[in-house]
Design a protein around this motif. Structure first.
Motif, PDB file in Angstrom:
ATOM      1  N   ARG A   1      94.844  44.461   3.830  1.00 19.59           N
ATOM      2  CA  ARG A   1      94.832  45.855   3.411  1.00 19.59           C
ATOM      3  C   ARG A   1      95.104  45.937   2.245  1.00 19.59           C
ATOM      4  O   ARG A   1      94.459  46.724   1.403  1.00 19.59           O
TER       5      ARG A   1
ATOM      6  N   SER B   1      92.390  44.865  -0.360  1.00 21.10           N
ATOM      7  CA  SER B   1      91.434  45.773  -0.513  1.00 21.10           C
ATOM      8  C   SER B   1      91.360  46.835  -1.400  1.00 21.10           C
ATOM      9  O   SER B   1      90.687  47.544  -1.872  1.00 21.10           O
ATOM     10  N   ARG B   2      92.840  47.350  -1.377  1.00 20.42           N
ATOM     11  CA  ARG B   2      93.003  48.495  -1.931  1.00 20.42           C
ATOM     12  C   ARG B   2      93.418  48.318  -3.633  1.00 20.42           C
ATOM     13  O   ARG B   2      93.837  49.512  -4.233  1.00 20.42           O
TER      14      ARG B   2
ATOM     15  N   TYR C   1      89.004  39.543   7.506  1.00 23.92           N
ATOM     16  CA  TYR C   1      89.020  40.898   8.585  1.00 23.92           C
ATOM     17  C   TYR C   1      88.993  40.560   9.723  1.00 23.92           C
ATOM     18  O   TYR C   1      89.565  41.219  10.736  1.00 23.92           O
TER      19      TYR C   1
ATOM     20  N   LEU D   1      90.506  47.308  10.330  1.00 25.16           N
ATOM     21  CA  LEU D   1      89.952  47.014   8.930  1.00 25.16           C
ATOM     22  C   LEU D   1      88.287  46.679   8.902  1.00 25.16           C
ATOM     23  O   LEU D   1      87.721  45.852   8.074  1.00 25.16           O
TER      24      LEU D   1
ATOM     25  N   TYR E   1      85.822  48.535   8.363  1.00 22.78           N
ATOM     26  CA  TYR E   1      85.003  48.968   7.345  1.00 22.78           C
ATOM     27  C   TYR E   1      85.451  48.788   5.961  1.00 22.78           C
ATOM     28  O   TYR E   1      85.235  49.542   5.056  1.00 22.78           O
ATOM     29  N   GLY E   2      86.205  47.649   5.925  1.00 24.05           N
ATOM     30  CA  GLY E   2      86.456  47.029   4.405  1.00 24.05           C
ATOM     31  C   GLY E   2      87.970  47.416   4.064  1.00 24.05           C
ATOM     32  O   GLY E   2      88.325  46.846   2.968  1.00 24.05           O
TER      33      GLY E   2
ATOM     34  N   GLY F   1      89.823  50.127   3.300  1.00 25.61           N
ATOM     35  CA  GLY F   1      90.107  51.154   2.405  1.00 25.61           C
ATOM     36  C   GLY F   1      89.725  50.958   1.020  1.00 25.61           C
ATOM     37  O   GLY F   1      89.209  49.883   0.652  1.00 25.61           O
TER      38      GLY F   1
ATOM     39  N   HIS G   1      85.904  50.089  -2.245  1.00 27.86           N
ATOM     40  CA  HIS G   1      84.917  49.461  -1.549  1.00 27.86           C
ATOM     41  C   HIS G   1      84.675  49.892   0.136  1.00 27.86           C
ATOM     42  O   HIS G   1      83.973  49.298   0.740  1.00 27.86           O
ATOM     43  N   HIS G   2      85.503  50.778   0.356  1.00 28.28           N
ATOM     44  CA  HIS G   2      85.502  51.229   1.799  1.00 28.28           C
ATOM     45  C   HIS G   2      84.137  51.633   2.049  1.00 28.28           C
ATOM     46  O   HIS G   2      83.381  52.291   1.253  1.00 28.28           O
ATOM     47  N   CYS G   3      83.593  51.130   3.282  1.00 30.95           N
ATOM     48  CA  CYS G   3      82.067  51.487   3.630  1.00 30.95           C
ATOM     49  C   CYS G   3      81.602  52.733   3.640  1.00 30.95           C
ATOM     50  O   CYS G   3      82.132  53.746   4.279  1.00 30.95           O
TER      51      CYS G   3
ATOM     52  N   ALA H   1      80.133  54.202   7.105  1.00 33.28           N
ATOM     53  CA  ALA H   1      80.959  54.114   8.078  1.00 33.28           C
ATOM     54  C   ALA H   1      80.791  55.477   9.181  1.00 33.28           C
ATOM     55  O   ALA H   1      80.428  55.234  10.442  1.00 33.28           O
TER      56      ALA H   1
END
Length: 429
Positions: free
Chosen positions: A73, A76-77, A340, A366, A368-369, A371, A374-376, A379
């Protein structure tokens, strides 16, 4: 459990051997892989995996595996440190491929990514989404009507694949005459990319169907030229009249977005739908609960299906600056894998993580990526599609249910279902 591969970079006392860089690991049954991820989550810091000579069809570059929910997470952020460029898949897109087909938004960072994402997201207007929802409901009803009338034995090429394809084509304004051809190109783009159980080991990896992608690009370019001359009330028309820094979207940008939307949008949603049908069939108490009050439980069911199945197993990132995460300091140029499939089974976040529970709350999966920038983008659309199709599947008589185990395509990239036998006439109790 014994996993007969060495754990690169260190191992916990008494831990089984694990090697995520060895294609043989990805041929293990999925439950064994999930147990191996659990072992990795117990280590003090992310492990470095180095592909062996002669086995690295997936990637010749060493990579660290981020397997804990908190680490995946956080990475990703933090796109400034964990960059998507030059590519999130293995192998990374070749320079010539980007020059020919354009760079996919998923491989971009910073202002380039933000500008393109902003243009695209603005075209998903409330009106467009409202029309899409109405269309999805009608499509789901029609596809289930056809299932009952035609009774095919495999769920995958029927409703599971057709619904997301038809939805995307409707959104983009792709004429119906082109859709069977596009479906064939999608299949060609992913053909012969599973792990071969005999001969040379080869993993399913994206980007091998170059000829199929090229043909889809040419079709998109032709349709884009037509919409510039005669715009319609569709997403393609909106995109060809959009500007980025005063310049119209190029044919390569449109083609790259279209390919991403088709391959990513169709593949991930079809797999989530198939896993969902199987999970509901194998967990009759959860299926009965959902059927008893569909509107109350469907949001939780969709989230739990995505968490439990995790359609995208992992994406790669490239470290841009020295950064500490999860007990390790990463250096510029190093590669990390955001796993993921492991993060969504982290017992520190999910109680009894292997259990399928549509009432799980909270459910910070997670799928959808994770957050971040690049969050999908798709979705919401995927949720609408799954909701509409499961509403139809659970309310019809005769009822449709999975009959056999799904045939999974061995992969280090996506949790793909090759086929799913199913039957009619079952009753939900």
């Amino acid at each position: 459990m014994t996993v007969p591969f060495p754990l690169s970079g260190g191992r916990a006392p008494g831990a089984p051997d694990v090697d995520l860089a060895d294609p043989a690991f990805w041929r293990l049954p999925r439950p064994e892989r999930l147990k191996a991820f659990a072992v990795l989550r117990e280590l003090e810091a992310p492990v470095l995996f180095t592909p062996r000579p002669g086995t690295a069809r997936t990637s010749g570059t060493p990579f660290y595996a981020l397997v804990r929910h908190a680490d995946v997470r956080a990475a990703s952020r933090n796109a400034r440190v964990f960059a998507s460029a030059p590519g999130v898949t293995t192998p990374e897109p070749a320079g010539w491929a980007k020059a020919l087909f354009g760079n996919a938004m998923v491989n971009m960072d910073g202002t380039e990514h933000a500008a393109l994402r902003r243009i695209i997201s603005r075209r998903f207007t409330p009106r467009l989404l409202a029309d899409a929802e109405e269309n999805i409901d009608a499509l789901a009803a029609r596809l289930v009507d056809e299932l009952i009338a035609e009774r095919p034995g495999d769920f995958m090429p029927s409703a599971a694949s057709r619904l997301p394809l038809e939805v995307i084509c409707d959104l983009m304004g792709i004429p119906a005459a082109y859709r069977p051809w596009i479906a064939d190109r999608i299949d060609q783009a992913s053909e012969h990319v599973g792990v071969e159980r005999r001969g040379r080991a080869r993993l399913r990896i994206p980007g091998r169907g170059v000829a199929a992608l090229a043909r889809m690009q040419f079709l998109m370019a032709r349709l884009a030229r037509e919409r510039r001359r005669r715009p319609g009330d569709d997403l393609l028309s909106a995109l060809v009249t959009a500007d980025i820094d005063g310049e119209a979207l190029s044919g390569r940008q449109l083609g790259a977005f279209f390919s991403l939307l088709l391959v990513a949008g169709v593949e991930t949603t079809r797999n989530a739908i198939a896993h969902g049908l199987y999970l509901l069939d194998r967990n009759p108490e959860q299926r009965a609960l959902l059927a008893s009050d569909f509107e109350r439980y469907i949001d939780g069911a969709v989230d739990e299906i995505v968490r439990h199945s995790t359609p995208i197993i992992q994406f790669r990132r490239t470290v841009t600056t020295a950064h500490e995460l999860g007990g390790r300091t990463f250096l510029p140029g190093e590669k990390v894998a955001l796993v993921y499939a492991s993060a969504n089974r982290d017992a520190e976040v999910f109680t009894d993580p292997d259990r399928f529970d549509i009432t799980r709350s909270p459910n910070p999966h997670l799928g959808y990526g994770g957050g971040g920038p690049h969050h999908c983008l798709g979705a919401h659309l995927a949720r609408l599609e799954m909701t509409a199709l499961f509403r139809e599947l659970l309310s019809r008589r005769p009822v449709i249910g999975a009959m056999g185990d799904p045939r999974l395509v061995d992969s280090n990239f996506d949790n793909r279902v090759g086929s799913l036998p199913f039957t009619f006439g079952r009753t939900f109790t």
